[in-house]
Design a protein around this motif. Structure first.
Motif, PDB file in Angstrom:
ATOM      1  N   THR A  21      53.134 -55.403 -40.334  1.00  0.00           N
ATOM      2  CA  THR A  21      53.879 -54.977 -39.156  1.00  0.00           C
ATOM      3  C   THR A  21      55.303 -54.571 -39.535  1.00  0.00           C
ATOM      4  N   ASP A  28      48.922 -50.698 -34.945  1.00  0.00           N
ATOM      5  CA  ASP A  28      48.988 -52.076 -35.435  1.00  0.00           C
ATOM      6  C   ASP A  28      47.862 -52.906 -34.822  1.00  0.00           C
ATOM      7  N   GLU A  42      51.245 -54.281 -31.836  1.00  0.00           N
ATOM      8  CA  GLU A  42      50.415 -55.464 -32.004  1.00  0.00           C
ATOM      9  C   GLU A  42      50.310 -56.240 -30.693  1.00  0.00           C
TER      10      GLU A  42
HETATM   11 MG   LIG Z   1      51.433 -57.836 -37.783  1.00  0.00          MG
END
Ligand SMILES: [Mg+2]
Ligand SMILES: Nc1ncnc2c1ncn2[C@@H]1O[C@H](COP(=O)(O)OP(=O)(O)OP(=O)(O)O)[C@@H](O)[C@H]1O
Lengths: 374, 285
Positions: A49, A164, A88
């Protein structure tokens, strides 16, 4: 240069003061060509990330440069980078409906309302969220939010799409369906995408190349096939592949005629020297300690093999997983047919030299794959 | 909660009633007093049976106070107007300055940002008188004493820290990624602040504004020292009822009723926001 969509050069990321804070990404080098799909694979907390956020412009780059289409952008605001991102944590905008959430990604592109509507409808169809377009993020499930967030990223006509863990919340069946559609969608439009995933099947199915990361370090960046057949180090070897590669520490001895690996419990694997190239033999002889790796699919049973003892025998509906006590550790075998093997039963295990991966016992770097030097 | 026994519930009700009576009784009593003349108020023992009169309110509104010593001019309505103007203007200024600052403190952690934010909050801890003495001097030099401008400025000591800290908590609660998602779609930093952060922090901003309003409204000492009669709010203006011929309890009571009404109405209207905003500020602060 012209067909390079993204170039990451010597990038470091520290959270906190440089050199003293959390070192999340270490001297990362990566290049992504236009039209490529890259999968970023690695365990939790390895810096995936962080990498995406630096590319998008949400995190400052501590050191190094990031170029998009040949232009250095590490100091640019996100607006100026023309990248799309699926977060995410989804990060949908609560006061807007799913439709509006997806559409607002297009606001800046100044398309007419009818074009926007059409695009939203087609992406919703692709992601199977047509029925929730009018709902608010707080009233839909996690998987639906995830797809809405993915739609918001995919709908854009950006130079680079950063996704993500875009399908982490979905059930395997839907994931498999969407995988195909998304790949088609991206390829059809010639988009470039980096997707973070924990799912190796997904990485293999979607990606042209896979980047394996661990501890902030890029371990290997190659095609799925190469990653599987020629893992650059012990980490990649054991991280990629299901079930994971069997590994055993060993010492190497050899003569003109033979190469022998000494495993724990006095187990010896002997191969004729001709099974390995000269270069491999030379490389092996220089090591005192190596790690042998072999994929469960490549392990064979044979009567004249090394003795092992069945510990687990599981039929998974389409394949058999056998775990055997072997050389002070466990050797996992995968076979395609159902086998009648009782727990405790002795079996002979044969490790074909052409499927052996040998890694350095100290650095973990690959020495050889089969008869060839790594 | 569902499993409490009847006895427990009864005890709880009794306790609650006691608390409510304890806190509400003075207000109730003042409300009654505002409809009585000074004579009936001062009878012993006090009684809640009396013939109500509107004379107190009439006196306040007309500005003519009848005392034993004759008619006095009082500026209550003007004080009330001052209170409203000072509070509204102070809160408005504090919002304009404080909300962007709160956003900056919430989103951009830089070296010393925490210290600066805390320093601003610490203005609330300092005894006002400590600030006031030097301030009177400066204000005289600057020609700011007895001006609305000067008062509103000083009122920022009350309003700004409050707004800054409560609103900052709200901004910190908004996921930064929601804003990033907007920015990455091609929107500027400022557009994101206006379109995403501000609306999402709306309830918090409203609560902080309301609270700042109440604090500003109730302020006494700044206006007492820094303003003369024509710029003073009700809190200071009420002093006029302490006259040479005695304290005008009836009028004080009705003045209190009138001056409490706006804040009370506001607070009741926005009760939910207020509680949310306060508890959030407390947790985050
Ligand atoms: Mg991550
Ligand atoms: N804002 C932050 N401040 C400090 N450390 C952070 C911050 N964000 C991430 N880290 C640390 O940096 C490292 C990499 O985090 P990152 O989020 O990039 O991991 P990831 O590979 O995306 O993991 P996951 O698969 O769990 O999402 C972790 O050790 C994490 O604790």
């Amino acid at each position: 240069m012209n067909d390079t969509a993204l170039l990451i050069k010597d990038v470091d990321k520290f959270y906190g003061p440089i050199d003293y804070g959390v070192h999340a990404v270490k001297k990362l080098n990566m290049d992504v060509r236009k039209g490529e799909i890259i999968a970023l694979l690695g365990s939790s907390g390895c810096g995936k990330t962080s990498t995406l956020r630096m590319v998008a412009g949400f995190e400052a780059v501590s050191r190094g440069t990031i170029s998009l289409s040949g232009r250095e952008v590490q100091t640019f605001a996100p607006v100026r980078r023309n990248v799309a991102m699926a977060f995410e944590g989804y990060s949908l905008y609560p006061p807007l409906t799913v439709r509006e959430n997806i559409a607002f990604a297009l606001k800046a592109s100044k398309l007419s309302q009818s074009v926007v509507d059409e695009k939203v409808a087609s992406i919703a169809k692709l992601l199977e969220i047509e029925d929730i377009l009018g709902r608010y993020p707080s009233s839909i499930s996690g998987g639906q939010q995830q797809r809405a967030s993915l739609g918001r990223a995919l709908i854009r006509d950006a130079n680079l799409h950063l996704l993500d863990e875009p399908m982490g919340q979905l059930e395997p069946q839907l994931r498999a369906v969407l995988r195909g559609r998304i790949k088609h969608y991206i390829k059809e439009r010639g988009l470039t995408a980096i997707l973070v995933t924990h799912d190796q099947t997904e990485a293999n199915a979607l990606a042209d190349r896979i980047a394996v990361m661990e501890g902030g370090v890029l371990q290997q960046f190659d095609t799925p096939q190469k990653i599987k057949e020629r893992p650059a180090n012990l980490f990649t070897g054991t991280f990629v592949g299901e079930p994971p590669m069997n590994v055993f520490e060993a010492s190497v001895t050899g003569s003109e005629a033979k190469v022998a690996f000494g495993l724990k419990d006095g187990v010896r694997l002997e191969y004729p020297a001709s099974d390995f190239s000269h270069a491999v033999r030379d490389a092996l002889m220089k090591r005192q300690k190596v790690v042998l790796g072999i994929r469960p699919y490549s392990v064979r049973r044979s009567a004249d093999g090394v003795a092992g003892r069945v510990a687990v025998n599981q039929w998974l509906g389409d394949q058999t997983h056998i775990a055997a006590d072997f050389a002070g550790g466990t050797m996992v075998l995968v076979e395609h047919d159902r086998t009648e093997l009782a727990v405790g039963q002795p079996i002979g295990i044969h490790l074909d030299p052409s499927s052996l991966h040998v890694f350095d016992g100290y650095s973990g770097k690959a020495i050889s794959h089969g008869e060839e030097l790594a | 909660m569902e499993t409490t026994s009847p006895i427990e519930r009864l005890l709880r009700a009794v306790a609650l009633t006691l608390v409510v009576v304890f806190f509400m009784f003075p207000i109730f009593w003042i409300f009654l007093m505002s409809f009585q003349t000074n004579e009936t108020i001062l009878t012993i023992p006090p009684s809640i049976v009396f013939s109500p009169t509107l004379s107190n309110y009439a006196a306040l509104i007309t500005g003519k106070l009848q005392t034993a010593a004759g008619t006095l001019d009082i500026a209550f309505m003007r004080n009330l107007g001052n209170s409203i103007f000072l509070s509204v203007a102070s809160v408005a200024v504090a919002l304009v300055l404080g909300v962007p600052a709160a956003y900056a403190f919430a989103r951009h952690k830089f070296k010393g940002s925490e210290d600066i934010a805390f320093t601003l909050l610490s203005f609330r801890f300092a005894p006002p008188l400590l600030v006031l003495l030097p301030l009177t001097q400066y204000f005289q030099w600057l020609g700011l004493s007895n001006t609305y401008f000067g008062l509103i400025w000083v009122y920022q000591l009350i309003c700004l820290p409050l707004i800054l800290w409560i609103v900052r908590g709200y901004f910190e609660d908004i996921s930064a990624d929601v804003e990033y998602a907007y920015r990455i779609a091609g929107h500027s930093w400022f557009a994101t602040f206006r379109k995403i952060a501000l609306p999402l922090a709306g309830p918090g901003i409203a609560a902080a504004g309301l609270l700042a309003f109440i604090f500003a409204w109730n302020n006494f000492v700044f206006a007492l020292v820094l303003a003369s009669a024509d710029k003073q709010p009700v809190t200071v203006g009420a002093l006029a009822f302490v006259t040479s011929s005695g304290i005008q309890y009836g009028q004080i009571a009705s003045a209190i009723v009138l001056s409490v009404t706006p804040t009370l109405a506001l607070a009741l209207y926005a009760q939910r926001y207020l509680v949310e905003g306060l508890s959030l500020g407390a947790v985050k602060g």
